[in-house]
Write an enzyme that holds these catalytic residues in place. Structure first.
Site, PDB file in Angstrom:
ATOM      1  CB  CYS A  74       3.003   2.383  -6.779  1.00 23.10           C
ATOM      2  SG  CYS A  74       1.599   1.638  -7.627  1.00 23.10           S
ATOM      3  CB  CYS A  78       2.385   4.288 -14.455  1.00 25.04           C
ATOM      4  SG  CYS A  78       1.205   3.120 -13.753  1.00 25.04           S
ATOM      5  CB  CYS A  81       3.597   7.265 -11.850  1.00 25.07           C
ATOM      6  SG  CYS A  81       2.985   7.615 -10.184  1.00 25.07           S
ATOM      7  CB  CYS A 118      -9.378  14.054  -4.857  1.00 23.57           C
ATOM      8  SG  CYS A 118     -10.554  15.040  -5.748  1.00 23.57           S
ATOM      9  CB  CYS A 149     -12.891  12.445  -5.472  1.00 27.65           C
ATOM     10  SG  CYS A 149     -12.140  11.673  -6.922  1.00 27.65           S
ATOM     11  CB  CYS A 209     -13.286  11.288 -11.729  1.00 30.78           C
ATOM     12  SG  CYS A 209     -11.912  12.407 -12.068  1.00 30.78           S
ATOM     13  NE  ARG A 281     -11.026  18.190 -11.034  1.00 27.77           N
ATOM     14  CZ  ARG A 281     -11.718  17.055 -11.059  1.00 27.77           C
ATOM     15  NH1 ARG A 281     -11.171  15.959 -11.521  1.00 27.77           N
ATOM     16  NH2 ARG A 281     -12.953  17.028 -10.625  1.00 27.77           N
TER      17      ARG A 281
END
Ligand code: SAM
Ligand code: DTB
Ligand code: SF4
Length: 341
Positions: A74, A78, A81, A118, A149, A209, A281
């Site tokens: 990616c 972040c 991550c 998801c 999702c 979400c 969640r």
């Protein structure tokens, strides 16, 4: 007398108070939320469980299955991550999954009792071509009778509309922390862009979400601001994932100390008190939590989990442990977590 009166009151709360969405508040100040954090844990947990029972059936937890349809490499940085291309982690970059592989995993998830599937992708944003591939996945998964999702990064307004047209039920896009702390853990995008995508998702009529991560070195004030930002949206997110940081080797947060369990439970309880009609969640980090800590999180109003051996790339509590825990806690899986929906 007082004791039996208390019990009667409790029964009343469970049985006769009906969910009234006019009660929901959208004007939380950060100071007010900070004051909630100062309350004794037992008071917070009790209040959260009582308010939870006004909107949801007791002892029910909804199960979602998460898969990574595009892993690693990616362009975003972040700090938490393992899929960022900026760090050297054990996660290798892969191509987007083929539709038949996604369908195979969705069927397996359905057979294992998940009600929602998801699909996550390690993208800053999907290209229109990527999006068409995801839309085909959404259509296929819906045909299996599962809720859908996706979490694909930033969207444009037309892309949000296209996902809605494909039948997408939920879009996950987290604020993750306060605006100020966000700029310390991610430099390649802004908090403002997160809010913009959430607004496009809401505007397209897809359920939102949106939640965060605890334990990234943020202060309590950052957690209070995150909760206020979520609860002060025009509508509360239907689903609020609360993740405990999984410190992954090779990421800038790899040495982050384990987050305090009691502060974690308090944050769940406060999220439930502020957004009582939303599903909170218990998300990443569950694998390292004791059975007792998970039980406290459910008591504090968490009513959804990710199931299966894996999240996107990190390990998760597997079905053997989860089934055993649910049996011992008397928890049943919930097909439709929102009462009356
Ligand atoms: N790329 C998209 C994005 O960032 O919006 C979607 C996938 S991203 C992995 C989804 C969420 O996973 C992040 O917003 C973050 O809340 C969570 N996450 C990622 N790594 C994590 C970690 N190590 N521990 C806890 N949560 C994590
Ligand atoms: C969310 O809030 N948590 C999930 C989901 N949304 C996409 C992601 C957790 C990711 C944990 C790290 C990993 O598996 O790579
Ligand atoms: Fe990419 Fe999402 Fe991971 Fe950030 S959190 S590096 S955008 S996959």
């Amino acid at each position: 007398m007082t004791e039996s009166t208390n019990y009667a009151t409790y029964e009343n709360v469970e049985n006769t108070l009906s969910a009234n969405r006019d009660d929901l508040r959208y004007d939380w100040s950060v100071d007010e939320v900070t004051d909630l954090f100062k309350l004794p844990l037992m008071d917070l947990v009790l209040q959260a469980q009582l308010v939870h029972r006004r909107y949801f059936e007791s002892n029910k937890v909804q199960l979602s299955k998460l898969i990574s349809v595009k892993t690693g490499g990616c362009p975003e940085d972040c700090f938490y991550c393992p899929q960022s291309g900026h760090y050297h982690t054990d996660v290798a970059a892969e191509k987007i999954l083929a539709l038949n592989e996604v369908m195979k995993q969705a069927k397996q998830a359905r057979d294992e009792g998940a009600s929602r599937f998801c699909m996550g992708a390690a993208w800053r944003n999907p290209s229109d071509k990527d999006l068409e591939e995801v839309c085909a996945m959404v259509e296929g998964v819906r045909d299996l009778g599962l809720e859908t999702c996706a979490t694909l990064g930033m969207l444009t307004e037309p892309q949000a509309k296209r996902l809605k047209q494909s039948g997408l039920d939920y879009y996950n896009h987290n604020l993750d922390t306060s605006e100020e702390y966000y700029s310390e853990i991610i430099t390649t995008r802004t908090y403002e862009s997160r809010l913009e995508t959430v607004n496009y998702v809401r505007g397209a009529g897809i359920n939102v979400c949106c939640g965060g991560i605890l334990g990234m070195g943020e202060k309590r004030a950052d957690r209070a601001e995150l909760l206020a930002n979520l609860a002060n949206m025009d509508e509360h997110p239907e689903s609020v994932p609360i993740n405990m940081l999984i410190p992954v080797a090779g990421t800038p947060l790899e040495d982050q100390p384990r987050f305090d369990s009691i502060e974690f439970v308090s944050t769940i309880a406060i999220a439930k008190m502020m957004m009582p009609a939303s599903v909170i969640r218990l998300s990443a980090g569950r694998e390292k939590m004791s059975d007792e800590l998970q039980a406290l999180c459910f008591l504090a109003g968490a009513s959804s989990i990710f199931v299966g051996e894996k999240l996107l790339t990190a390990p998760n509590s597997g079905p053997t442990r989860d089934n055993d825990l649910f049996a011992r806690l008397g928890i049943n899986r919930d097909e439709r977590a929102v009462m009356g929906s």
